[in-house]
Design a protein around this motif. Structure first.
Motif, PDB file in Angstrom:
ATOM      1  N   ASN A 137       0.740  -1.224   0.157  1.00 33.77           N
ATOM      2  CA  ASN A 137      -0.051   0.123  -0.077  1.00 33.77           C
ATOM      3  C   ASN A 137       0.796   1.241  -0.035  1.00 33.77           C
ATOM      4  O   ASN A 137       1.601   1.456   0.904  1.00 33.77           O
ATOM      5  CB  ASN A 137      -0.698   0.048   1.095  1.00 33.77           C
ATOM      6  N   VAL A 138       0.735   2.082  -1.200  1.00 35.88           N
ATOM      7  CA  VAL A 138       1.483   3.243  -1.327  1.00 35.88           C
ATOM      8  C   VAL A 138       0.806   4.513  -1.329  1.00 35.88           C
ATOM      9  O   VAL A 138      -0.183   4.591  -2.079  1.00 35.88           O
ATOM     10  CB  VAL A 138       2.532   3.086  -2.538  1.00 35.88           C
ATOM     11  N   VAL A 139       1.178   5.353  -0.368  1.00 33.65           N
ATOM     12  CA  VAL A 139       0.493   6.758  -0.328  1.00 33.65           C
ATOM     13  C   VAL A 139       1.018   7.700  -1.125  1.00 33.65           C
ATOM     14  O   VAL A 139       2.568   8.082  -0.597  1.00 33.65           O
ATOM     15  CB  VAL A 139      -0.051   7.142   1.016  1.00 33.65           C
ATOM     16  N   ILE A 140       0.642   8.389  -1.960  1.00 39.25           N
ATOM     17  CA  ILE A 140       1.391   9.820  -2.510  1.00 39.25           C
ATOM     18  C   ILE A 140       0.640  10.972  -1.955  1.00 39.25           C
ATOM     19  O   ILE A 140      -0.456  10.880  -2.255  1.00 39.25           O
ATOM     20  CB  ILE A 140       1.377   9.569  -4.084  1.00 39.25           C
ATOM     21  N   CYS A 141       1.278  12.059  -1.165  1.00 40.56           N
ATOM     22  CA  CYS A 141       0.378  12.867  -0.535  1.00 40.56           C
ATOM     23  C   CYS A 141       1.124  14.121  -1.175  1.00 40.56           C
ATOM     24  O   CYS A 141       2.294  14.290  -0.929  1.00 40.56           O
ATOM     25  CB  CYS A 141       0.406  12.903   0.595  1.00 40.56           C
ATOM     26  N   GLY A 142       0.309  15.105  -1.634  1.00 38.11           N
ATOM     27  CA  GLY A 142       0.805  16.622  -1.862  1.00 38.11           C
ATOM     28  C   GLY A 142       0.335  16.920  -3.376  1.00 38.11           C
ATOM     29  O   GLY A 142      -0.859  16.720  -3.739  1.00 38.11           O
ATOM     30  N   ASP A 143       1.092  17.659  -3.840  1.00 42.35           N
ATOM     31  CA  ASP A 143       0.852  18.270  -5.030  1.00 42.35           C
ATOM     32  C   ASP A 143       0.898  17.417  -6.254  1.00 42.35           C
ATOM     33  O   ASP A 143       2.069  17.404  -7.214  1.00 42.35           O
ATOM     34  CB  ASP A 143       1.754  19.504  -5.402  1.00 42.35           C
ATOM     35  N   ILE A 144       0.150  16.478  -6.436  1.00 45.25           N
ATOM     36  CA  ILE A 144       0.248  15.292  -7.497  1.00 45.25           C
ATOM     37  C   ILE A 144      -0.200  15.718  -8.795  1.00 45.25           C
ATOM     38  O   ILE A 144       0.577  15.323  -9.786  1.00 45.25           O
ATOM     39  CB  ILE A 144      -0.706  14.160  -7.203  1.00 45.25           C
ATOM     40  N   ARG A 145      -1.113  16.733  -9.012  1.00 49.37           N
ATOM     41  CA  ARG A 145      -1.316  17.408 -10.318  1.00 49.37           C
ATOM     42  C   ARG A 145      -0.134  17.741 -11.049  1.00 49.37           C
ATOM     43  O   ARG A 145      -0.055  17.634 -12.353  1.00 49.37           O
ATOM     44  CB  ARG A 145      -2.331  18.613 -10.120  1.00 49.37           C
ATOM     45  N   HIS A 146       0.765  18.571 -10.271  1.00 50.68           N
ATOM     46  CA  HIS A 146       1.915  19.068 -11.024  1.00 50.68           C
ATOM     47  C   HIS A 146       3.061  18.381 -11.033  1.00 50.68           C
ATOM     48  O   HIS A 146       4.348  18.824 -11.184  1.00 50.68           O
ATOM     49  CB  HIS A 146       2.296  20.509 -10.622  1.00 50.68           C
ATOM     50  N   SER A 147       2.967  17.099 -10.571  1.00 50.70           N
ATOM     51  CA  SER A 147       4.465  16.246 -10.262  1.00 50.70           C
ATOM     52  C   SER A 147       4.748  15.367 -11.392  1.00 50.70           C
ATOM     53  O   SER A 147       3.985  14.322 -11.492  1.00 50.70           O
ATOM     54  CB  SER A 147       4.120  15.676  -8.794  1.00 50.70           C
ATOM     55  N   ARG A 148       5.853  15.475 -11.944  1.00 51.43           N
ATOM     56  CA  ARG A 148       6.274  14.405 -12.894  1.00 51.43           C
ATOM     57  C   ARG A 148       6.929  13.219 -11.841  1.00 51.43           C
ATOM     58  O   ARG A 148       6.968  11.902 -12.278  1.00 51.43           O
ATOM     59  CB  ARG A 148       7.599  14.893 -13.579  1.00 51.43           C
ATOM     60  N   VAL A 149       7.126  13.706 -10.667  1.00 52.84           N
ATOM     61  CA  VAL A 149       7.830  12.489  -9.942  1.00 52.84           C
ATOM     62  C   VAL A 149       6.567  11.659  -9.628  1.00 52.84           C
ATOM     63  O   VAL A 149       6.587  10.299  -9.645  1.00 52.84           O
ATOM     64  CB  VAL A 149       8.370  13.061  -8.640  1.00 52.84           C
ATOM     65  N   ALA A 150       5.335  12.004  -9.207  1.00 48.69           N
ATOM     66  CA  ALA A 150       4.292  11.111  -8.782  1.00 48.69           C
ATOM     67  C   ALA A 150       3.787  10.304 -10.123  1.00 48.69           C
ATOM     68  O   ALA A 150       3.607   9.212  -9.794  1.00 48.69           O
ATOM     69  CB  ALA A 150       3.018  11.939  -8.373  1.00 48.69           C
ATOM     70  N   ARG A 151       3.860  10.847 -11.283  1.00 50.01           N
ATOM     71  CA  ARG A 151       3.655  10.230 -12.492  1.00 50.01           C
ATOM     72  C   ARG A 151       4.665   9.047 -12.585  1.00 50.01           C
ATOM     73  O   ARG A 151       4.204   7.678 -12.790  1.00 50.01           O
ATOM     74  CB  ARG A 151       3.617  11.236 -13.817  1.00 50.01           C
ATOM     75  N   SER A 152       5.817   9.335 -12.746  1.00 52.95           N
ATOM     76  CA  SER A 152       6.860   8.345 -12.950  1.00 52.95           C
ATOM     77  C   SER A 152       6.740   6.984 -11.924  1.00 52.95           C
ATOM     78  O   SER A 152       6.762   5.955 -12.031  1.00 52.95           O
ATOM     79  CB  SER A 152       8.110   8.637 -12.913  1.00 52.95           C
TER      80      SER A 152
END
Ligand code: NCD
Length: 314
Positions: A166-181
């Motif tokens: 289970n992985v949580v990604i929290c914060g500014d996901i909309r503008h994040s290339r890190v989140a996408r990768s």
């Protein structure tokens, strides 16, 4: 659409995105990174696998860790690294990026590390490269594949495998290339559940990631989490701060020591940096025993070495 990254014989030619790269290619890169890391721990002298190769850093956006990490990775393996000085270059005189690339390639350069604010710039250059490899070091909010790889390696180090986590990604996901990768890489390796958390204005468009669960309540998102990836507010990519006040933000979405106790006891906390202490993460958490932030940085060197060696078939 032609796959710019993988040639007709299935070989990795450029690294532009983890989207569609597949488990096999990702695992080979991670395994190679571990091999290089083990070799370094063994006798502290790196094999000079990139001796005689020239690698050019083309950074059109500021960067501390990514540029330094690529540069150290390349130099430690014996490559010559040139930091192309954008500010005083001919791109300011109206030269197209494609012409800049052709000129530098004619000087026998083997690879270009590209960071640019426009989505798709590394792919555009890959389509024009004659023989050099293009490595995406972050384009707009699109992709940051070596950051994705170093995040996967750090998670694998702690959890052994990605399946079922289970992985949580929290914060500014909309503008994040890190989140996408991260999402593309984790999905390729069979993650259990990815929970995307943040204020509505900072979440991706509905439908972009049908495989992820959207959870706006951070306390709920943290239940049974194995991995927590915190992201900063990407103010430079926002039209406005969308009414978000940093102190209010910490109350709802900041990772405090108390909040961290909602996750599994052995959960790890990650952040790609730069961190804004007191905005998205409490200093005690950033520096605490569950933080893997500096391990991420250390792993960055090895995944970049692995990528360069693979692309340059060294
Ligand atoms: C990230 C980036 O530039 O996308 N930083 C990095 O490369 N480690 C994240 C960020 O800027 O917030």
């Amino acid at each position: 659409m032609i796959d710019l990254q993988i040639d007709t014989s299935g070989r990795l030619r450029h690294l532009l995105t983890l989207d569609g790269l597949g488990r096999e290619h990702i695992s080979v890169l991670l395994d190679r990174a571990v091999q290089l890391r083990d070799a370094f721990r063994g006798d502290a002298a790196f094999p000079q696998l990139l001796q005689g190769r020239t690698i050019i850093n083309l950074f059109f956006e500021p960067s501390t860790r990514t540029r330094t990490s690529f540069e150290l990775a390349a130099r430690r393996l014996g490559a010559t690294v040139v930091n192309f000085d954008i500010a005083s270059s001919s791109t300011g005189k109206g030269e197209s990026l494609e012409d800049t690339l052709a000129t530098l390639e004619a000087m026998d350069s083997d690879a270009f590390i590209v960071r640019h604010k426009e989505n798709g710039t590394p792919a555009r250059l890959a389509a024009h490269a004659r023989k050099a490899a293009i490595l995406n070091a972050g384009d707009g909010n699109h992709a940051h594949p070596t950051q994705g790889l170093l995040d996967l390696l750090t998670i694998r180090d702690h959890k052994k495998h990605i399946d079922g986590l289970n992985v949580v990604i929290c914060g500014d996901i909309r503008h994040s290339r890190v989140a996408r990768s991260d999402i593309h890489g984790l999905s390729a390796l069979g993650v259990g559940e990815i929970r995307l958390c943040g204020p509505t204005a900072l979440l991706p468009e509905s439908g972009e990631f049908p495989q992820c669960r959207i959870e706006e309540d951070f306390d709920v998102a943290l239940m049974d989490a194995d991995v927590i990836i915190m992201l900063r507010l990407q103010k430079e990519r926002m039209e406005s701060l969308s009414g978000i006040r940093e102190t209010d933000y910490f109350v709802r979405y900041g990772l405090s020591p108390a909040r961290l106790t909602r996750a599994r006891g052995d959960a790890i906390v990650m952040h790609p940096g730069p961190m804004n202490r007191g905005v998205e993460i409490a200093p005690e958490v950033a520096d605490g025993p569950q933080s893997a932030v500096l391990e991420q940085v250390a792993n960055g060197i090895f995944v970049r070495m692995a990528t360069l060696v693979t692309l340059l078939a060294a």
